[in-house]
Motif scaffolding. Structure first.
Motif, PDB file in Angstrom:
ATOM      1  N   UNK A 180       0.760  -1.236   0.044  1.00 18.04           N
ATOM      2  CA  UNK A 180       0.097  -0.137  -0.182  1.00 18.04           C
ATOM      3  C   UNK A 180       1.019   1.253  -0.248  1.00 18.04           C
ATOM      4  N   UNK A 181       1.988   1.135   0.712  1.00 15.41           N
ATOM      5  CA  UNK A 181       2.886   2.575   0.800  1.00 15.41           C
ATOM      6  C   UNK A 181       3.416   2.657  -0.618  1.00 15.41           C
ATOM      7  N   UNK A 182       3.899   1.428  -1.270  1.00 10.99           N
ATOM      8  CA  UNK A 182       4.455   1.689  -2.790  1.00 10.99           C
ATOM      9  C   UNK A 182       3.441   2.268  -3.481  1.00 10.99           C
ATOM     10  N   UNK A 258       9.329   7.894   0.513  1.00  8.08           N
ATOM     11  CA  UNK A 258       8.463   7.114   0.434  1.00  8.08           C
ATOM     12  C   UNK A 258       8.960   5.434   0.341  1.00  8.08           C
ATOM     13  N   UNK A 259       9.718   5.488  -0.278  1.00  7.89           N
ATOM     14  CA  UNK A 259      10.642   4.009  -0.803  1.00  7.89           C
ATOM     15  C   UNK A 259      11.091   3.586   0.571  1.00  7.89           C
ATOM     16  N   UNK A 265       8.523  -0.559   6.807  1.00  2.77           N
ATOM     17  CA  UNK A 265       7.265  -1.214   7.110  1.00  2.77           C
ATOM     18  C   UNK A 265       7.047  -2.734   6.602  1.00  2.77           C
ATOM     19  N   UNK A 266       7.618  -3.139   5.430  1.00  4.44           N
ATOM     20  CA  UNK A 266       7.559  -4.659   5.248  1.00  4.44           C
ATOM     21  C   UNK A 266       8.549  -5.492   5.892  1.00  4.44           C
ATOM     22  N   UNK A 267       9.649  -4.924   6.141  1.00  7.72           N
ATOM     23  CA  UNK A 267      10.674  -5.793   7.100  1.00  7.72           C
ATOM     24  C   UNK A 267      10.247  -5.640   8.492  1.00  7.72           C
ATOM     25  N   UNK A 268       9.689  -4.773   9.016  1.00 10.08           N
ATOM     26  CA  UNK A 268       9.142  -4.713  10.319  1.00 10.08           C
ATOM     27  C   UNK A 268       8.091  -5.845  10.487  1.00 10.08           C
ATOM     28  N   UNK A 303      15.341  -0.201  -4.976  1.00 10.04           N
ATOM     29  CA  UNK A 303      16.253   1.103  -4.922  1.00 10.04           C
ATOM     30  C   UNK A 303      16.664   1.600  -6.389  1.00 10.04           C
ATOM     31  N   UNK A 304      16.951   0.642  -7.239  1.00  7.01           N
ATOM     32  CA  UNK A 304      17.531   0.700  -8.491  1.00  7.01           C
ATOM     33  C   UNK A 304      16.162   1.410  -9.343  1.00  7.01           C
ATOM     34  N   UNK A 305      15.295   0.691  -9.154  1.00  5.64           N
ATOM     35  CA  UNK A 305      13.706   1.070  -9.868  1.00  5.64           C
ATOM     36  C   UNK A 305      13.538   2.677  -9.657  1.00  5.64           C
TER      37      UNK A 305
END
Length: 586
Positions: A180-182, A258-259, A265-268, A303-305
């Motif tokens: 959702x954040x992405x 935001x990335x 959020x995902x890793x946590x 990060x590259x994207x």
């Protein structure tokens, strides 16, 4: 010609995708090999986190040193295999990308060279130059530096999410809390970024147009002391382009945070879910470790994207501009007329410069019969050159028609315009003349030069093979005019339009160039925009223009006897007063 410009069209996203797919279609085998190696490289990259997770469980369970060595070896081999496959995939991507780009670059230049003159007239040359120059360069840079990493990154993200699901669906669900954040950030960013990049590319086109206009009009600017004004115009267009580029950079930088938030959020979520699942016995510590490593593995490709997304957006905006050029209908290729004698007819032609409401030509009608030579005379600004341009089919009239043999004249190759300011391209002289007819032999080229009196050819170091132009042997205005007339002779059109083609001649060479023009017109229809009225005196018929209208028509002697416009022009030209001739010759 002046007036407001109208930018060349932009292609839509669907049209861009279809065009790129059409360029990829002839390379299906290479595309399949590239995708296969990229997929295998991404799959090999999934082995290491899985093996490390198993190693953690093994250590907790009291595994033997031999098993640890085996799993460590698996990690090393998988890493080496992934690196090799990634390199092979990158090489295939570069090969495929450069092939497609080379074909697209060739087609873009070809399309630009075949654009209808009216389209270029409306859009301005800066827009076209920026598309075949700046935009192609932007795409080239992205293909060379980012295409392979982007494909690898996209496959890595997709397959890693699949690996997470295979490892434990609940851990994958926890990692997906970052989506959702992405999604929110991308949905906010993409439309705003696209507009900014399109505006940036358009600003680059405006900057190129202002530079080209200033450089090409430099003599006029100096004559009127207007250099400072046009320097200011270039500065303003450059400032606008620079300002837009700066705003694009700051815009993408602000979005980048935001990335990082999404990654946190995902890793946590995976770590918290892992504690819960391990506590209830639904997952092992090794599985949670592997899941965390899988999600952490997404950081670099994501990060590259993100980091290169501005470049890809810019490249897509450039693709829209290039595909827009490719989609413009081309002019019919020259040389399609059958050579049969026919009349060139203008019927009620009215023409306005782009952006102007006042016509420069008013309902002009004329007919040039096969073998007839017409002289078009009038004071500077009467509309003579504009009419010649319309008769050649280079620009379409706003009202009325121009036809040859009853059909449209544009693109038939039946009518050839030789302009006053002829151009000699850099390179061997013989290749310059072969622009008119590619299969012309050296003997035919030499004959055409001989007919127009270019006896100076023998003085050149390598004859017709001598390199001329800016990077070769320089040619004076008289000789450039002879080259242009020789090209017209080689092209062998049904009708030749000479728009003051001998005007650049010095007084000493004027007679020779007029004889050369007469040789080109022999046995074919022709119209001469007469710079010197002695050309009108030997024409079959004389048309006198004034304020965009044909006000008199007849033979030289008849018009002199009538005592009208032509008689006054003749008197002004033949009177030895420099100011009178200056007003006529413009």
């Amino acid at each position: 010609m002046s007036g407001t410009t109208r930018a060349l069209p932009l292609a839509g996203a669907v049209e861009v995708r279809r065009t790129v797919a059409a360029y990829l279609r002839p390379h299906r085998g290479l595309s399949a090999a590239m995708v296969a190696t990229a997929v295998l490289a991404a799959l090999a990259g999934l082995v290491a986190p899985w093996a490390i997770g198993g190693l953690v469980d093994g250590v907790l369970a009291g595994t033997t040193p031999a098993e640890i060595v085996v799993r460590t070896a698996v990690v090393a081999v998988a890493g080496l295999l992934s690196a090799v496959l990634t390199a092979v995939s990158a090489a295939l991507v570069a090969k495929l990308g450069q092939r497609v780009l080379a074909r697209m670059r060739e087609d873009t230049v070809s399309a630009a060279l075949h654009l209808p003159s009216a389209v270029i007239e409306r859009s301005g040359r800066g827009d076209l130059l920026s598309r075949v120059g700046d935009d192609v360069a932007v795409i080239s840079q992205v293909v060379a530096a980012l295409l392979a990493p982007w494909i690898t990154a996209l496959l890595t993200v997709a397959l890693t999410m699949g690996g997470l699901f295979a490892l434990d669906p609940w851990l994958m669900v926890a990692g997906m809390l970052a989506l959702p954040v992405y999604g929110f950030s991308l949905r906010w960013y993409l439309p705003r970024a696209a507009r900014r990049y399109s505006a940036e590319r358009a600003a680059f086109a405006d900057r190129a147009e202002s530079l080209v206009s200033a450089l090409e009009g430099l003599p006029t600017l100096r004559a009127y002391g207007a250099e400072a004004e046009h320097v200011g115009l270039v500065e303003r267009s450059s400032d606008r382009a620079r300002g837009l580029s700066r705003s694009v950079v700051w815009f993408s930088t602000r979005w980048g945070k935001w990335m990082n938030i999404a990654e946190l959020v995902g890793l946590s979520a995976i770590v918290v879910a892992g504690f819960v699942l391990v506590d209830v016995g639904a997952a092992t510590v090794g599985a949670v470790t592997a899941a965390a490593l899988y999600f952490h593995r997404l950081f670099n490709p994501l990060s590259l994207l993100v980091a290169s997304f501005d470049q890809v957006q810019s490249a897509f905006a450039s693709l829209q501009r290039i595909v827009g050029v490719l989609g413009i209908p081309r002019e019919r290729p020259a040389g399609t007329h059958d050579g049969a004698p026919a009349a060139l007819v203008a019927d009620g032609v009215t023409y306005r410069y782009p952006g102007s409401a006042e016509p420069v030509l008013h309902e002009v009608s004329l007919r040039i019969e096969p073998g007839e030579t017409i002289a078009l005379v009038g004071a500077s600004g009467a509309g003579k050159s504009t009419l010649a341009t319309l008769l050649a089919g280079l620009v379409a009239p706003d009202e009325g028609t121009v036809t040859f043999g009853g059909g449209p004249v544009a693109g038939t190759g039946a009518v050839l315009l030789v302009p006053q300011e002829a151009h000699v391209f850099s390179g061997p002289l013989i290749e310059d003349l072969r622009l008119a007819r590619q299969d012309a032999t050296e003997a035919e080229v030499r004959h055409a030069l001989d007919v127009v009196g270019a006896d100076w050819i023998e003085e050149l170091p390598e004859g017709v093979h001598t390199a001329v132009g800016e990077l070769g042997h320089p040619l004076g205005p008289d000789r450039v005019a002879q080259v242009a007339l020789a090209r017209a002779l080689l092209a062998d059109p049904a009708v030749v339009l000479l728009d003051e083609a001998t005007a650049e001649a010095s007084s000493r060479e004027a007679g020779r160039l007029e004889d050369a023009a007469a040789a080109v017109l022999r046995d074919r229809a022709g119209l001469v925009v007469a710079h010197r009225l002695r050309q009108a005196a030997i024409a079959d018929r004389v048309l006198v223009m004034d304020d965009g209208r044909v006000v008199e028509s007849g033979a030289h002697d008849e018009l002199l006897a009538a005592g009208g416009h032509y008689a006054r022009l003749w008197e002004a030209w033949s009177t030895p007063r420099p100011e009178a001739k200056l007003a006529l010759e413009g």
